[in-house]
Design a protein around this motif. Structure first.
Motif, short mmCIF file in Angstrom:
data_model
loop_
_atom_site.label_atom_id
_atom_site.label_comp_id
_atom_site.label_asym_id
_atom_site.label_seq_id
_atom_site.Cartn_x
_atom_site.Cartn_y
_atom_site.Cartn_z
N VAL A 126 26.81 49.09 27.91
CA VAL A 126 27.08 50.43 27.39
C VAL A 126 27.49 51.34 28.53
CG1 VAL A 126 26.16 52.44 26.20
CG2 VAL A 126 25.41 50.15 25.52
N ASP A 127 28.65 51.97 28.40
CA ASP A 127 29.13 52.92 29.39
C ASP A 127 28.69 54.32 28.97
OD1 ASP A 127 30.49 54.54 31.17
OD2 ASP A 127 32.50 53.93 30.53
N ASP A 128 27.55 54.76 29.50
CA ASP A 128 27.02 56.07 29.13
C ASP A 128 27.83 57.22 29.72
OD1 ASP A 128 24.85 55.22 27.57
OD2 ASP A 128 23.64 54.82 29.35
N ASP A 129 28.62 56.94 30.75
CA ASP A 129 29.39 58.01 31.39
C ASP A 129 30.68 58.33 30.64
OD1 ASP A 129 27.50 58.30 33.35
OD2 ASP A 129 28.58 57.11 34.85
N PHE A 130 31.47 57.29 30.31
CA PHE A 130 32.79 57.54 29.73
C PHE A 130 33.08 56.74 28.46
CE2 PHE A 130 33.42 58.49 34.30
CZ PHE A 130 33.80 59.82 34.19
N GLY A 131 32.17 55.87 28.04
CA GLY A 131 32.36 55.16 26.79
C GLY A 131 33.36 54.04 26.82
N LYS A 132 33.51 53.37 27.95
CA LYS A 132 34.49 52.29 28.09
C LYS A 132 34.18 51.16 27.11
CE LYS A 132 36.59 49.46 31.77
NZ LYS A 132 36.59 49.24 33.24
N ASP A 133 35.23 50.56 26.57
CA ASP A 133 35.09 49.44 25.63
C ASP A 133 34.32 48.30 26.31
OD1 ASP A 133 35.67 47.05 24.10
OD2 ASP A 133 37.27 48.19 23.12
N PRO A 134 33.27 47.79 25.68
CA PRO A 134 32.47 46.71 26.28
C PRO A 134 33.28 45.48 26.66
CG PRO A 134 31.32 47.63 24.39
CD PRO A 134 32.68 48.25 24.39
N HIS A 135 34.43 45.24 25.97
CA HIS A 135 35.28 44.11 26.35
C HIS A 135 35.67 44.18 27.82
CE1 HIS A 135 36.19 43.69 21.92
NE2 HIS A 135 36.12 42.42 22.27
N PHE A 136 35.78 45.40 28.34
CA PHE A 136 36.30 45.60 29.69
C PHE A 136 35.23 46.04 30.69
CE2 PHE A 136 39.93 46.54 26.79
CZ PHE A 136 40.70 45.44 27.12
N LEU A 137 33.98 45.98 30.30
CA LEU A 137 32.89 46.31 31.22
C LEU A 137 32.56 45.08 32.04
CD1 LEU A 137 30.49 48.56 29.10
CD2 LEU A 137 31.80 49.22 31.13
N ILE A 138 33.27 44.91 33.14
CA ILE A 138 33.13 43.74 34.01
C ILE A 138 32.56 44.22 35.34
CG2 ILE A 138 34.34 41.83 35.12
CD1 ILE A 138 36.52 42.18 32.95
N PRO A 139 31.36 43.81 35.71
CA PRO A 139 30.74 44.33 36.93
C PRO A 139 31.48 43.89 38.19
CG PRO A 139 29.44 42.51 36.05
CD PRO A 139 30.49 42.83 35.02
N VAL A 140 31.35 44.68 39.22
CA VAL A 140 31.88 44.35 40.55
C VAL A 140 30.71 43.75 41.32
CG1 VAL A 140 33.11 45.22 42.57
CG2 VAL A 140 33.43 46.33 40.34
N ALA A 141 30.46 42.45 41.10
CA ALA A 141 29.17 41.88 41.52
C ALA A 141 29.27 40.67 42.43
CB ALA A 141 28.35 41.51 40.27
N ASN A 142 30.32 39.89 42.33
CA ASN A 142 30.35 38.61 43.03
C ASN A 142 31.54 38.53 43.98
OD1 ASN A 142 28.10 37.30 41.53
ND2 ASN A 142 29.49 37.58 39.78
N PRO A 143 31.28 38.15 45.24
CA PRO A 143 32.37 38.08 46.22
C PRO A 143 33.29 36.89 45.93
CG PRO A 143 30.32 37.25 47.17
CD PRO A 143 29.97 37.80 45.82
N PRO A 144 34.53 36.97 46.47
CA PRO A 144 35.07 38.06 47.28
C PRO A 144 35.43 39.28 46.42
CG PRO A 144 36.75 36.39 46.93
CD PRO A 144 35.49 35.84 46.35
N PHE A 145 35.50 40.44 47.08
CA PHE A 145 35.81 41.69 46.40
C PHE A 145 37.24 42.12 46.77
CE2 PHE A 145 31.22 41.59 47.14
CZ PHE A 145 30.76 41.71 45.84
N TYR A 146 37.86 42.80 45.86
CA TYR A 146 39.25 43.22 46.05
C TYR A 146 39.42 44.68 45.64
CZ TYR A 146 40.06 38.16 46.02
OH TYR A 146 40.01 36.81 46.28
N ALA A 147 40.39 45.32 46.24
CA ALA A 147 40.71 46.69 45.85
C ALA A 147 42.19 46.96 46.10
CB ALA A 147 39.86 47.70 46.62
N HIS A 148 42.73 47.83 45.29
CA HIS A 148 44.10 48.31 45.51
C HIS A 148 44.07 49.82 45.51
CE1 HIS A 148 48.41 49.08 43.89
NE2 HIS A 148 48.39 49.09 45.21
#
Length: 589
Positions: free
Chosen positions: A490-512
């Motif tokens: 559950v996204d209590d902040d902005f209500g994001k669809d649970p289909h897309f609630l994917i944690p940033v939890a396991n390495p390696p990590f990436y960013a753009h």
């Protein structure tokens, strides 16, 4: 001299002859000149933009040729061409003008959004419920759109696409594909906020695909190769339709290229429109029209003064040093002609995709953070046009998307939307993935264009926010809070669809890190208020006799901003509503 373009051409002597030429809002007696002078005085006092100033009338002696027709069309883009073809097939005489040269004429757009065409069905695309689509559209536009237009598009866009492709080169048609189709195991069409997104846009980017095939994923396509391709092959299908019309109806259709609409013919502003004057390579021409003049000259994104005047609500979202860019749009001259004639513009004119190219990776799954390390919106609110609205009113700077080792899955996860990462075209995902892979082991340098990879979040934070420990810690806290919501579903902040609630939890990590940019648009997609027959109304919502608007001159098709529950709906609407208008005018008494 006079050119009769039809076996049924006629002249209403005195009422439509060259001697009665007048500027919109002024008769041939000189009232038009007086009106221009008054408007120029008002402008000098800061009260009127110069584009709103109508020109004085052209003297009859300056008219080099006069045409008689039932339907006049100003602009031969998708919509104007559809009007011309439909009217001609229904038996009307048509004269159309287009400012571009014939040899280099091209139409803007590359895909056709539609529902349930036989062409889509043959490719295996599932049918779309037109009633669901219509209700979804009205919700997306805050009920601002004309429901009659939306309903007609929902029920008739498929048959219109089949009608249009029927006259195109079969070899070219055989190369068309449907974007964002077929689905993969991650595809989502229905968001938890009630919005729906559908596959249905026919694409024909054959030149661009060839350039992609010659390129290397992860590298920008060769600039010379790209400059030698249009990427807009839809123009060739339009050209096939133009050739069909001119060859099939040589006695009833005339298309004048390198000819620009100048003003509409009226006795007074708001009065019946009886034709128009245009400027061609050899001088002015007059086109007298017994059934109507159609404004189909596209939007006004290429006219800075009109953008500043009519998109002021957009401009107010930007910093003083920012200025809106518009890549492909027209100069707004057709819209100006309608304003001079007394036409009423809609209150909020939409533009296509402003600032949405800079949505982080145009993906709903990753965490998005800003230059302060804060999450700033629901990443899966909707299509890029809706998501981009926040970036348009946010502090400039890097908008960053953050992934963990589910990167490849997330690049394949999304829903159909304009400018989205298309998992089905064989290029978007491999190309983007290669850019991230190139950052692996490269530390703070990344791949050299804003893509980073790290074994720990702490390390990634130092790459994104170098020499700013406070922001690094804020970023880490943001990730921790986001991960907790993902775990809870559950996204209590902005209500994001649970289909897309994917944690940033396991390495390696990436960013753009995608730098912010000034306001951006492809074209404007709004214009005149019209009735259900696309007849332009005046300030009192009364139809102006003989004046019509279609394509991007016609308003009330979208809401405050362009939307794409199916990519390509703007072009699809141009064909569908243009065809409807052409048939209506041909049958008009």
């Amino acid at each position: 001299m006079e050119n009769a373009v039809s076996r049924r051409a006629f002249v209403a002597a005195g009422a439509m002859g060259a001697a009665t030429i007048g500027v919109a809002g002024g008769a041939a007696t000189g009232a038009g000149v007086a009106r221009a002078s008054e408007a120029q005085d008002a402008e000098a006092e800061g009260g009127t933009s110069s584009w709103r100033v109508a020109p004085g009338p052209v003297d009859a002696s300056q008219i080099v040729e006069t045409y008689q027709a039932e339907v006049g069309v100003i602009g031969l883009g998708h919509a104007g061409l559809a009007v011309m073809r439909a009217a001609a097939e229904a038996g009307a005489t048509v004269v159309a003008v287009e400012v571009q040269p014939r040899d280099s004429w091209w139409t803007i757009g590359d895909d056709i959004g539609n529902l349930n065409s036989e062409h889509n069905r043959a490719l295996g695309v599932p049918d779309i419920d037109p009633v669901e689509f219509m209700n979804d559209w009205m919700m997306m536009t805050n009920n601002k759109a004309n429901g009659s237009f939306v309903s007609y598009f929902a029920h008739h866009s498929g048959e219109t696409v089949d009608w249009w492709l029927d006259k195109a080169d079969p070899e070219l048609v055989s190369q068309m594909r449907v974007g964002f189709f077929p689905d993969n195991e991650h595809t989502v069409h229905d968001l938890n906020n009630g919005l729906h997104y559908y596959a249905g846009d026919l694409e024909i980017w054959t030149d661009i695909w060839a350039a992609r095939e010659s390129g290397t994923p992860g590298e920008d396509l060769n600039a010379d190769a790209m400059n030698n391709t249009s990427g807009l092959e839809l123009k060739d299908i339009d050209r096939s339709n133009l050739e069909y019309v001119e060859q099939t109806f040589p006695d009833t259709v005339t298309a004048l290229f390198e000819t620009k609409g100048y003003y509409l013919i009226q006795d007074e502003k708001g009065g019946p429109v009886r034709g128009f004057v245009a400027e061609g390579p050899d001088g002015y021409v007059q086109v007298n029209c017994s059934k109507g003049v159609v404004l189909a000259g596209g939007g006004f994104g290429g006219n800075k003064e009109m953008r500043d005047d009519l998109l002021d609500w957009v401009n107010r979202m930007y910093t003083p040093d920012a200025d809106m860019m518009c890549m492909f749009d027209r100069d707004g001259s057709a819209i100006a002609m309608g304003v001079w004639a007394g036409g009423r513009l809609e209150s909020e004119i939409s533009s296509m995709n402003f600032d949405t190219t800079y949505c982080p990776d145009v993906l709903p799954g990753p965490l998005w953070v800003d230059s302060d390390g804060n999450r700033f919106q629901n990443e899966a609110t909707g299509g890029t046009e809706i998501n981009g609205l926040f970036m348009a009113r946010a502090k400039r700077g890097n908008q960053i998307s953050v992934f963990d080792n589910t990167l490849e899955q997330q690049l394949n996860s999304g829903f159909p939307c304009h400018s989205g990462l298309d998992w089905s075209n064989g290029w978007d995902v491999p190309n983007t993935l290669a850019k991230f892979r190139a950052a692996e082991g490269m530390g703070a340098q990344g791949n050299g264009s804003g893509y980073y990879s790290a074994d720990t979040l702490e390390e990634l934070a130092t790459y994104l926010y170098p020499d700013d420990e406070a922001t690094q810690q804020n970023f880490l806290a943001t990730v921790e809070e986001y991960n907790a919501m993902c775990d809870a579903g559950v996204d209590d902040d902005f209500g994001k669809d649970p289909h897309f609630l994917i944690p940033v939890a396991n390495p390696p990590f990436y960013a753009h890190a995608n730098p912010g940019a000034p306001a951006f648009a492809l074209v404007t997609t709004g214009g005149f208020v019209t009735n259900d027959n696309q007849q332009v109304v005046d300030d009192y919502y009364e139809p102006i006799e003989g004046l019509y608007a279609t394509g991007n001159c016609c308003g009330l098709r979208f809401g405050p901003t362009y939307i794409t529950p199916i990519p390509g709906v703007s072009v699809g609407m141009c064909y569908t509503l243009g065809r409807k208008l052409g048939e209506y005018l041909a049958k008009k008494e």
